[in-house]
Design a protein around this motif. Structure first.
Motif, PDB file in Angstrom:
ATOM      1  N   UNK A  65      22.904 -26.703 -43.941  1.00 20.14           N
ATOM      2  CA  UNK A  65      21.534 -27.166 -44.140  1.00 20.14           C
ATOM      3  C   UNK A  65      20.518 -26.354 -43.348  1.00 20.14           C
ATOM      4  N   UNK A  66      20.974 -25.386 -42.560  1.00 17.09           N
ATOM      5  CA  UNK A  66      20.093 -24.641 -41.665  1.00 17.09           C
ATOM      6  C   UNK A  66      19.410 -23.486 -42.397  1.00 17.09           C
ATOM      7  N   UNK A  67      18.110 -23.593 -42.621  1.00 16.41           N
ATOM      8  CA  UNK A  67      17.361 -22.513 -43.272  1.00 16.41           C
ATOM      9  C   UNK A  67      17.317 -21.234 -42.438  1.00 16.41           C
ATOM     10  N   UNK A  68      17.188 -21.318 -41.099  1.00 13.80           N
ATOM     11  CA  UNK A  68      17.258 -20.074 -40.322  1.00 13.80           C
ATOM     12  C   UNK A  68      18.569 -19.319 -40.518  1.00 13.80           C
ATOM     13  N   UNK A  69      19.682 -20.055 -40.650  1.00 14.31           N
ATOM     14  CA  UNK A  69      20.972 -19.405 -40.877  1.00 14.31           C
ATOM     15  C   UNK A  69      21.038 -18.783 -42.268  1.00 14.31           C
ATOM     16  N   UNK A  70      20.465 -19.453 -43.261  1.00 16.44           N
ATOM     17  CA  UNK A  70      20.414 -18.874 -44.601  1.00 16.44           C
ATOM     18  C   UNK A  70      19.537 -17.627 -44.618  1.00 16.44           C
ATOM     19  N   UNK A  71      18.467 -17.631 -43.832  1.00 15.36           N
ATOM     20  CA  UNK A  71      17.602 -16.449 -43.752  1.00 15.36           C
ATOM     21  C   UNK A  71      18.376 -15.252 -43.205  1.00 15.36           C
ATOM     22  N   UNK A  72      19.205 -15.487 -42.196  1.00 17.27           N
ATOM     23  CA  UNK A  72      20.037 -14.413 -41.636  1.00 17.27           C
ATOM     24  C   UNK A  72      21.054 -13.938 -42.668  1.00 17.27           C
ATOM     25  N   UNK A  73      21.676 -14.883 -43.366  1.00 24.03           N
ATOM     26  CA  UNK A  73      22.689 -14.531 -44.363  1.00 24.03           C
ATOM     27  C   UNK A  73      22.105 -13.676 -45.474  1.00 24.03           C
ATOM     28  N   UNK A  74      20.933 -14.040 -45.979  1.00 24.58           N
ATOM     29  CA  UNK A  74      20.311 -13.254 -47.042  1.00 24.58           C
ATOM     30  C   UNK A  74      19.884 -11.871 -46.539  1.00 24.58           C
ATOM     31  N   UNK A  75      19.417 -11.811 -45.285  1.00 26.92           N
ATOM     32  CA  UNK A  75      19.032 -10.505 -44.745  1.00 26.92           C
ATOM     33  C   UNK A  75      20.243  -9.584 -44.618  1.00 26.92           C
TER      34      UNK A  75
END
Length: 465
Positions: free
Chosen positions: A258-268
Motif C-alpha cells: 500500500x506504500x506509494x513511496x515504495x511504488x514510486x521507487x519500484x517504477x523508477x
C-alpha cells in the motif's frame, strides 16, 4: 579554506568504511566483467564461416589454434547462451533480499563471489563438452552474481552513516559501470593475444583472490572489526542509533504493497533498468548501423560512455552528501533532484540522437550524454529505499530491482522486434519510447516519493503508542 577543508575531509576518506566501499567497488567491477565478457568472446568462440553448423563441440578442422577452439553454434543457440545469465535472476532476487536480513552478509557475499568465479573458470571446459553445459554454468553464475549485488546493499545498513550514504553507495555502485568499460576495452585484446579462454581464467582467478580478501577483511558489524579505529566505531554506531536495531520483525507485506513511496521507487527502477539495459545491449549495433566504423573502434566508442558514467557516479555521491552535510537541501530534495537529472537528461539527449547521426562527433557526444547522466540515480531513487525503510533495505532493494529486471527484459526484447520489423524508423521508435517511459515515471516519482522512515518500517514498540 580549500586546503583546510581538504585536510579535514582526509581522515574520512582514509577510514575503513571508505576502504570497504572501494573494495566492494572492485568486487562489482569483477562480477560485471564476468557477466558481460561473453558478449565479446562469443565472436571468437563461434565459427563465423558456418553460422548454421549442426555440431555442438569444436571440431579438428576448426581448431587452427589450441588457444582458440571454435564452435558451430547457430544464432539461436548463441542467443540462448548470451541471455542465459538472466534466466535465474528474476526468481532469485526476492528470496536473496529476504535471506540477507537473516543470514550474515559476510558469508552470503563471500560464497556467492566464489561460486561466480569458480563457474567463470569452468566455462571454457563446459563449452568444449556442449552448449547445454555452458548455459547451465551461466544460469547458476547469474544467480550467484545477483546474490552479490543484492546482499551488498545490506552492508550499508550498519556501515554507512546517514550523511555519507550517498558517497559510499555511489563509490560501490559505480563499479558496475567501470566493469563494463574495462570489459569492452580489454577483452578483445586478450582474445587476440592469449586466446578467448584466458578471459574467463583471468577473471575467475581474480575473483577467487578477491573472495579470500573478503573473508579476511569484512565483518558484518563495525563493532566486531579488529582493525577499525575506536573513534570510527563510535561515530558509525552513534549516527545509526535512531535508524537501525538488531531486533527482527516480520515483513509488513500488506503495508509495503500500500506504500506509494515504495511504488514510486519500484517504477523508477523500471525506467532506469530499461534505459541502461537497452543502451548497453544495442549501442554497438547503433554505432555500427549509423557510423560504420571498424569493430575495434566500435568497442572503444561503446565503452566511452561508461567511463563518463563511472565519473558521474563518483561525483554524484560527493555532491549529494555535500548538499546534506551543509544543510543546503533536505534528503527528499536531494533524491528528487538527482533522480530528475538521472532520468530527464538521458531522455532528452536520446530524442536528439536520431537527428544528429550524420556527424561523428555530435553522435558520440549525444551517446555519452544519453548514458552517463543515468549514474545520478545512484544517489536518487536507487538509494531511496534506505531512507524510507533502513531495516528492510536489502529486501526492498531486491523487490524493486526485480521490477527493473523484468522491465529491462521487456525493453530489450521489444527493441529487437522494432529493429527487425521497421529498419527505416526503428531507432526513432526505440529512443522515443525509452524517453517517454523515463519522463512519465519521473513525474510519478516526483509526486509520491518520500524520504522519511515509513510507519511500517519503524520499531514495533514505537508504533504501539
Amino acid at each position: 579554506f580549500s586546503t583546510r577543508a581538504f585536510f579535514f575531509l582526509l581522515p574520512d576518506f582514509c577510514s575503513f568504511r571508505y576502504g570497504l566501499a572501494l573494495f566492494l567497488h572492485c568486487c562489482n567491477v569483477l562480477i560485471t566483467a564476468q557477466r558481460t565478457c561473453l558478449n565479446l568472446t562469443i565472436v571468437a568462440m563461434v565459427n563465423s564461416t558456418d553460422p548454421h553448423g549442426l555440431t555442438n563441440a569444436s571440431t579438428e578442422n576448426l581448431q587452427d589454434n589450441t588457444k582458440n577452439p571454435v564452435y558451430n553454434w547457430s544464432p539461436n543457440i548463441q542467443g540462448m547462451i548470451l541471455s542465459s545469465i538472466f534466466y535465474g535472476v528474476v526468481f532469485i532476487q526476492i528470496p536473496v533480499g529476504y535471506l540477507s536480513i537473516i543470514y550474515t552478509v559476510k558469508k552470503t557475499i563471500g560464497c556467492a563471489l566464489f561460486l561466480s568465479s569458480l563457474l567463470s573458470l569452468l566455462i571454457p571446459p563446459a563449452a568444449e563438452v556442449g552448449e547445454a553445459y555452458i548455459i547451465a554454468c551461466r544460469v547458476v553464475q547469474g544467480m550467484a552474481q545477483e546474490i552479490v549485488m543484492i546482499a551488498q546493499c545490506q552492508v550499508w545498513v550498519k556501515w554507512a552513516p546517514p550523511l555519507e550514504q550517498g558517497q559510499l553507495n555511489s563509490i560501490c555502485q559505480s563499479g558496475f559501470l567501470l566493469g563494463i568499460f574495462i570489459v569492452l576495452l580489454v577483452t578483445g585484446v586478450i582474445c587476440e593475444s592469449l586466446g578467448w579462454p584466458m578471459v574467463f581464467y583471468i577473471l575467475g582467478a581474480s575473483g577467487c583472490a578477491l573472495c579470500l580478501l573478503w573473508f579476511v577483511l569484512f565483518y558484518d558489524d563495525p563493532m566486531d572489526h579488529p582493525c577499525i579505529s575506536i573513534s570510527e566505531k563510535e561515530y558509525i554506531t552513534s549516527s545509526l542509533q535512531q535508524q537501525v536495531s538488531s531486533s527482527r520483525q516480520p515483513l509488513p507485506i500488506k503495508a509495503m504493497l500500500k506504500s506509494l513511496p515504495l511504488w514510486a521507487i519500484s517504477f523508477s527502477m523500471i525506467a532506469y533498468y530499461c534505459a541502461s539495459s537497452t543502451m548497453l545491449f544495442y549501442t554497438p549495433t547503433f554505432i555500427n548501423s549509423v557510423l560504420h566504423v571498424t569493430i575495434r573502434e566500435n568497442g572503444l566508442l561503446s565503452a566511452l560512455p561508461y567511463l563518463f558514467a563511472w565519473i558521474f557516479g563518483i561525483l554524484s555521491g560527493q555532491i549529494s552528501d555535500f548538499f546534506l552535510t551543509r544543510n543546503i537541501f533536505s534528503i527528499i530534495t536531494v533524491r528528487k533532484l538527482f533522480t530528475t537529472l538521472g532520468l530527464l537528461l538521458p531522455a532528452t539527449f536520446k530524442t536528439c540522437l536520431p537527428y544528429l547521426t550524420y556527424n561523428f562527433h555530435s553522435a558520440l557526444i549525444l551517446l555519452i550524454l544519453s548514458v552517463a547522466p543515468g549514474s545520478f540515480n545512484f544517489v536518487g531513487s536507487l538509494i531511496n529505499a534506505l531512507d524510507i525503510a533502513p531495516r528492510y533495505y536489502g529486501f526492498l532493494r531486491a523487490v524493486t530491482s526485480s521490477f527493473g529486471v523484468i522491465g529491462s527484459l521487456a525493453a530489450t526484447t521489444l527493441t529487437g522486434l522494432i529493429l527487425s520489423q521497421d529498419p527505416e524508423y526503428a531507432w526513432f521508435k526505440v529512443f522515443f519510447s525509452l524517453a517517454a517511459t523515463e519522463v512519465i515515471i519521473l513525474i510519478f516519482y516526483l509526486i509520491f516519493a518520500k524520504a522519511e522512515i515509513q510507519d511500517w518500517a519503524k520499531e514495533i514498540q514505537e508504533t504501539r503508542f
